[in-house]
Enzyme design. Structure first.
Site, PDB file in Angstrom:
ATOM      1  N   HIS A  89       1.120  -1.558  -0.116  1.00 51.07           N
ATOM      2  CA  HIS A  89      -0.176  -0.081   0.150  1.00 51.07           C
ATOM      3  C   HIS A  89       0.765   1.350   0.030  1.00 51.07           C
ATOM      4  O   HIS A  89       0.500   2.071  -0.458  1.00 51.07           O
ATOM      5  CB  HIS A  89      -1.003   0.489   1.368  1.00 51.07           C
ATOM      6  CG  HIS A  89      -0.713   0.449   2.650  1.00 51.07           C
ATOM      7  ND1 HIS A  89      -0.639  -0.653   3.557  1.00 51.07           N
ATOM      8  CD2 HIS A  89      -0.474   1.079   2.987  1.00 51.07           C
ATOM      9  CE1 HIS A  89       0.583  -0.221   4.932  1.00 51.07           C
ATOM     10  NE2 HIS A  89       0.812   1.177   4.219  1.00 51.07           N
ATOM     11  N   ASP A 230       1.130  -7.566   2.435  1.00 45.34           N
ATOM     12  CA  ASP A 230       1.113  -6.216   2.090  1.00 45.34           C
ATOM     13  C   ASP A 230       2.761  -5.830   1.463  1.00 45.34           C
ATOM     14  O   ASP A 230       3.272  -5.808   2.352  1.00 45.34           O
ATOM     15  CB  ASP A 230       0.721  -5.702   2.977  1.00 45.34           C
ATOM     16  CG  ASP A 230       0.659  -4.492   2.546  1.00 45.34           C
ATOM     17  OD1 ASP A 230       1.041  -3.338   1.572  1.00 45.34           O
ATOM     18  OD2 ASP A 230      -0.271  -3.812   3.877  1.00 45.34           O
ATOM     19  N   SER A 656       4.106   2.337   8.504  1.00 42.47           N
ATOM     20  CA  SER A 656       4.063   1.490   6.924  1.00 42.47           C
ATOM     21  C   SER A 656       5.054   1.509   6.568  1.00 42.47           C
ATOM     22  O   SER A 656       5.741   1.935   6.323  1.00 42.47           O
ATOM     23  CB  SER A 656       2.721   1.783   6.362  1.00 42.47           C
ATOM     24  OG  SER A 656       1.547   2.093   7.186  1.00 42.47           O
TER      25      SER A 656
END
Length: 721
Positions: A89, A230, A656
């Protein structure tokens, strides 16, 4: 409010006295690890390294393998040739940038089988922290001398000017890729100047299909159990001397001084885990009244307005592959914190955050009694919040409903200059402004913009905003809707999207051929944009006036809290600067009768599979690999394939892509999310519920090797078995 600066510095130093904090809470500053004795606590939990191995201002350390990926994520170096690992992402905008209907890397994935196939990614940068300098004394001297004030010392203009001045005096001045940024910490009780080394030739190397990288989609976002692969990979290129340079075919992979070895030894409950990264923003020192304001005036605006927009985008994206690719990144960015806001408001209530804040304030009041610089501070903050909350609510609803949701509009300042050029017969101003208008048109009608989709968004947003706010709180173009369009929102929107000068190339060309004052004055998009922006400027001005003095109150409050909690060391709120958090691999019990294990496996991927739901499609090749248990050396001892795992690390947005590192300094995972039950964690850390969701590095290697066929990339890495 006057503050004794000398006393301030003494107290700030005292806050660093060694002690014992809750083991898992804290986004600790690398430069203070020795002073705060954090290393001792980390070693008790399983760290085998020394402080200088983590951060060494005079040598190479783990810090040099971690950097800022793009504008809001973390990435880590996993090979000696500049290979970056981050989240899928985080790389999503870049994957989308390279995607088209003909080359749909979002759906199909992307695997560069050689250096020649790695894709230059325009606008993507990677920043390493080069140096950190304490400038607290320097800032305070400028306050003492009257060169600035306490309030202004915390503002971007002052700190940006100071950063440029310090860079100009330093030995780094003029060196390639060096940037400097000065920031306040502990609400302005400390200041640091951070030098970054910025690489701007970053190329896309690998990305799994979205059915792996975004498996679970919106449904699983912020949730556990999780089965999302991810990750994405990029590579830093530099000139032949290893220095930052713009893209060139002559550039070569960066030879990095530090990279992370990768451990596939496996994980056990209780294992030490630390995360180094760039957490974006936390607000752990808010008062109870400020938390309530966050819920009602910020989160609810995001929930209501983004929800309305996402409903429209979802409909159009499902109907067209072209639109799906165009709006993929916009949708993902909007939906992420739409769901986060829902979860945060729920968690604040479920986790009794308001009660916790009230108890802290009660304890603080007892501590502050008889101390003039602290007494009454919370009450003053509360008074400011009470006054400013209606304005903040109005501002956020209009920002979310119009400014962030609707892309189309017309720059009225450019139009004013065109009008001025015509009226004053100033041909130079006129031609420059017309050129700028053409540039605006090209920027607006880019490959990721669809005029009809945006029209539909506008038709949804205008009535949604009118329902959320009182009539007298809306921009004055709503009066035009009532007066000239008899309250018909669709007709008003169609008039703008059909007849504006910037609505299409034909309208623009007609205006450029014969620009007139009359055409500008009749342009509906110019009137709409002027009304919208004037309202936002009015509200921002009012809100700033209502909030005057709150920064110094926060500065005193946080200084007082630090003093009150001595000898326990404190950490400052996140501000997208490098931090380290430490904890352990750990399961959790979210509610009565429910236990969540600390890891998931590919069994769960097949259990969740739903070919009729695009969020839960499993690629045929991956399904075959799982069913055959073709996991190679990446499997666990029992033969199963791990996907994700949990740690107690303290993280937030910006983390992240951060590396999850074991006690020996090896990479074991890539952080990508927090859990639903603790989404109030940015405001109040809950030691029992707070979990970081990370991708198990073994699943990344398995996907890269078996699904992507990129064994050549794995050969670059140092795999510890």
């Amino acid at each position: 409010m006057k503050v004794n600066i000398k006393k301030c510095l003494i107290i700030a130093a005292a806050a660093l006295i060694a002690g014992s904090a809750r083991a898992d809470e804290g986004m600790w500053l690398l430069q203070l690890l020795k002073q705060q004795n954090s290393i001792d606590m980390m070693k008790k939990q399983g760290l085998k390294l020394e402080a200088d191995d983590l951060y060494n201002p005079n040598g190479v350390s783990l810090k040099d393998a971690v950097g800022i990926f793009g504008g809001g994520c973390t990435g880590e170096i996993i090979s000696p040739e500049g290979l970056i690992l981050t989240n899928h992402h985080c790389g999503y905008a870049s994957i989308q940038q390279h995607s088209s209907v003909e080359h749909d890397y979002l759906t199909d994935g992307f695997w560069a089988k050689s250096r020649a196939e790695e894709l230059p990614t325009k606008g993507l940068k990677f920043r390493f922290v080069h140096r950190i300098v304490d400038i607290t004394d320097l800032v305070n001297e400028k306050i003492r001398s009257g060169e600035t004030t306490e309030e202004k010392a915390m503002t971007f203009p002052f700190l940006n000017k100071m950063a440029k001045a310090e860079l100009a005096k330093s030995d780094l001045n003029g060196k390639p890729g060096i940037e400097a940024r000065a920031l306040p910490f502990y609400a302005g009780n400390k200041f640091y100047l951070i030098y970054y080394k910025v690489y701007s030739d970053v190329r896309m190397v690998a990305a799994p299909p979205s059915s792996v990288g975004k498996f679970g989609g919106e449904t699983d976002n912020w949730m556990w159990p999780r089965h999302t692969g991810d990750f994405s990979m990029f590579r830093i290129y530099a000139d032949k001397n290893g220095e930052p340079a713009e893209y060139s075919a002559d550039n070569v992979p960066l030879q990095t001084p530090k990279y992370l070895p990768i451990s596939i030894k496996g994980l056990n409950e209780g294992d030490y885990a630390m995360i180094m990264g760039f957490p974006g923003s936390t607000e752990r020192y808010l008062t109870q009244s400020e938390v309530k304001q966050r819920m009602t005036a910020m989160n609810q605006a995001m929930i209501d307005m983004r929800g309305a927009r996402l409903e429209v985008l979802r409909k159009y994206m499902e109907a067209s592959d072209k639109t799906r690719i165009q709006y993929a990144n916009k949708f993902a960015g909007s939906s992420n914190y739409w769901k986060n806001s829902i979860g945060m408001n729920k968690a604040i209530i479920d986790n009794n955050v308001l009660t916790t804040k009230a108890e802290i304030e009660q304890k603080y009041a007892a501590f502050a009694k008889g101390k003039p610089e602290y007494e009454g501070v919370v009450e003053k903050i509360n008074a400011i919040i009470e006054q400013g909350t209606p304005t903040m609510r109005q501002l956020n609803y209009i920002s979310e409903g119009l400014q962030r949701a609707i892309e189309f509009g017309c720059p009225y300042q450019v139009m004013d200059n065109i009008k001025k050029g015509i009226e004053e017969k100033n041909d130079s101003l006129l031609q420059a402004s017309l050129t700028r208008l053409k540039e605006v048109y090209e920027q607006l009608h880019n490959k990721d913009y669809d005029h009809e989709v945006d029209r539909a968004v506008a038709k949804a947003m205008l009535p949604a905003l009118a329902q959320a706010l009182n009539a007298d709180e809306l921009p004055d173009f709503y009066q035009t809707i009532e007066k000239d369009f008899k309250g018909d929102y669709d007709a008003y929107v169609d008039n703008i999207y059909d007849n504006s000068i910037l609505a299409n190339q034909e309208n623009l060309d007609k205006f450029l051929k014969k620009p007139t004052v009359k055409a500008i004055e009749r342009d509906p998009a110019t009137a709409y944009s002027r009304s919208k922006l004037n309202k936002l400027q009015e509200l921002r001005k009012l809100y700033n006036e209502q909030n005057e003095g709150i920064e110094l109150l926060h500065k005193a409050y946080i200084r007082g809290l630090n003093e009150m909690n001595q000898p326990v060391p404190s950490y400052p709120d996140a501000n997208f600067t490098i931090r380290l958090t430490y904890g352990n691999v750990k399961s959790y019990d979210p509610r009565d009768g429910v236990h969540y294990n600390f890891y998931t496996t590919t069994d769960g991927v097949l259990e969740k599979e739903d070919p009729t739901n695009p969020e839960f499609v499993v690629p045929a090749k991956l399904k075959e690999l799982i069913q055959k248990k073709d996991f190679g050396r990446y499997a666990m001892a029992d033969g199963s394939m791990p996907v994700c795992f949990l740690t107690t690390n303290d993280i937030t947005g910006g983390n992240s892509g951060s590396p999850v590192i074991d006690g020996e300094g090896n990479l074991i995972g890539c952080a990508f999310d927090g859990n639903w039950e603790s989404l109030s964690g940015d405001i109040n850390f809950d030691d029992n519920l707070q979990r970081c969701i990370a991708l198990d590095i073994r699943y990344m290697l398995f996907i890269l090797d078996k699904l992507g066929g990129c064994g050549h990339l794995i050969k670059e890495m140092n795999i510890v078995e």
